[in-house]
Design a protein around this motif. Structure first.
Motif, PDB file in Angstrom:
ATOM      1  N   ASP A 149       0.830  -1.207   0.000  1.00  0.00           N
ATOM      2  CA  ASP A 149       0.000   0.000   0.000  1.00  0.00           C
ATOM      3  C   ASP A 149       0.863   1.255   0.000  1.00  0.00           C
ATOM      4  N   GLU A 157       9.314  10.207  -9.636  1.00  0.00           N
ATOM      5  CA  GLU A 157       9.064   9.876 -11.033  1.00  0.00           C
ATOM      6  C   GLU A 157       9.536   8.464 -11.346  1.00  0.00           C
ATOM      7  N   THR A 185      10.061   5.954  -9.134  1.00  0.00           N
ATOM      8  CA  THR A 185       9.292   4.968  -8.369  1.00  0.00           C
ATOM      9  C   THR A 185       7.888   4.784  -8.934  1.00  0.00           C
ATOM     10  N   ALA A 186       7.210   5.895  -9.198  1.00  0.00           N
ATOM     11  CA  ALA A 186       5.853   5.798  -9.754  1.00  0.00           C
ATOM     12  C   ALA A 186       5.887   5.196 -11.147  1.00  0.00           C
ATOM     13  N   ASP A 230       3.365   2.258 -10.707  1.00  0.00           N
ATOM     14  CA  ASP A 230       1.978   2.614 -11.003  1.00  0.00           C
ATOM     15  C   ASP A 230       1.421   1.739 -12.125  1.00  0.00           C
ATOM     16  N   TYR A 235      -3.707   0.584  -9.415  1.00  0.00           N
ATOM     17  CA  TYR A 235      -2.694   0.503  -8.367  1.00  0.00           C
ATOM     18  C   TYR A 235      -1.786   1.727  -8.392  1.00  0.00           C
ATOM     19  N   THR A 236      -1.924   2.560  -7.378  1.00  0.00           N
ATOM     20  CA  THR A 236      -1.049   3.725  -7.205  1.00  0.00           C
ATOM     21  C   THR A 236      -0.707   3.816  -5.721  1.00  0.00           C
ATOM     22  N   HIS A 279       0.855   4.718  -2.015  1.00  0.00           N
ATOM     23  CA  HIS A 279       1.282   5.941  -1.348  1.00  0.00           C
ATOM     24  C   HIS A 279       2.805   5.982  -1.363  1.00  0.00           C
ATOM     25  N   ASP A 324       4.883  15.371  -7.781  1.00  0.00           N
ATOM     26  CA  ASP A 324       3.728  14.557  -8.154  1.00  0.00           C
ATOM     27  C   ASP A 324       3.822  13.204  -7.453  1.00  0.00           C
ATOM     28  N   ARG A 325       2.702  12.757  -6.911  1.00  0.00           N
ATOM     29  CA  ARG A 325       2.544  11.444  -6.296  1.00  0.00           C
ATOM     30  C   ARG A 325       3.100  11.340  -4.882  1.00  0.00           C
TER      31      ARG A 325
END
Length: 287
Positions: free
Chosen positions: A94, A108, A110-111, A115, A119-120, A122, A143-144
């Motif tokens: 999660d 950037e 990691t996402a 992503d 599934y995105t 935290h 972002d994110r």
């Protein structure tokens, strides 16, 4: 950005190469349980830890505790291997804690690796270098990003300061201020003296009063104290309910509650406190 209340409170981290400890970590009562693939894992067993860590994520998302992972820095080979492994987990974390975070680039990477449709996770920045503290205003607006956590050991080593509260107060204050400006949580660093529980409580109370939403733990015996410090008392809950009720009745106008005048900032704080209580209360149980 409004951070989910469920991510506040006591965080507990356990080494990824010790799967025998996973059940205890997940049943410890922590609000957030993390499996570590970074500093606590020796280089020789990192590959095994990535494989073993799959067992940490066996329940459906949204169950308590929130389950997360601390990866190695995404700008390193180990971090890239961590991300590639996690992307293939049958059940994914999660929350992902990104160590040595110093710029939006870390998010950037990691996402971009994790992503996927539906599934995105935290993404939390572990702030543990002087450069990261200097770059906090830009980091918290990446972002994110979902939140920040403080890493005192690496920060103290890099600056040459002690790990005492006063020596780290500037960095802690900067962390809380930047996080609040971005509307995200800040989680305080672990307390490393495992035997001094009185000092642990004192530091936890100072962190809470400074504005931190929770604190990391490195041993199960620390969890009850940290949980107690970051759990609102029955008196605080009752006062918050009275403030919200009075504000609702007054239609948003400034109103007297007991001996204090209550305006929008106090109402917002009371609502946030009640949201934290609701996030930690099982369905059907009165707080």
């Amino acid at each position: 950005m409004t951070q989910p209340p469920a991510l506040a409170g006591a965080w507990f981290i356990t080494p990824g190469h010790s799967p025998a400890r996973f059940p205890a970590a997940l049943g410890s009562g922590a609000d957030v349980a993390l499996v570590d693939l970074e500093d606590s894992v020796p280089a020789a067993v990192k590959a095994q830890a990535r494989q073993d860590a799959t067992a940490f994520f066996t329940s459906a998302a949204g169950t308590r505790p929130v389950r997360g992972v601390r990866i190695s820095s995404p700008t390193t080979r180990d971090g890239i291997l961590d991300l590639a492994a996690i992307a293939d987990y049958p059940v994914r974390p999660d929350l992902v804690l990104i160590p040595k975070a110093e710029s939006a680039r870390d998010f950037e990477i990691t996402a971009g690796a994790l992503d996927a449709p539906g599934y995105t996770p935290h993404l939390y920045a572990l702030i543990e270098t002087p450069r990261a503290v200097e770059e906090l205003p830009s980091i918290v607006r990446a972002d994110r990003i979902a939140g920040v956590a403080f890493g005192t050991a690496d920060y103290a080593t890099a600056t040459g300061c002690s790990k005492d509260w006063e020596a780290l107060l500037h960095a802690r204050s900067a962390l809380v201020t930047s996080a609040a400006a971005a509307g995200i949580h800040a989680i305080d660093a672990p307390f490393f003296d495992l035997d001094d529980l009185v000092a642990l409580r004192h530091e936890s109370e100072r962190a809470r009063d400074l504005g931190f939403a929770g604190k990391c733990c490195v041993h199960p015996r620390q969890l009850p104290i940290v949980t107690d410090v970051f759990t609102p008392t029955s008196e605080q809950i009752a006062a918050a309910r009275a403030i919200v009720a009075a504000a609702d009745e007054a239609g948003g106008r400034i109103v007297r509650v007991g001996e204090q005048m209550v305006g929008p900032p106090m109402v917002k704080a009371a609502q946030a406190l009640l949201a934290r209580v609701a996030a930690r209360t099982p369905s059907g149980v009165s707080a």
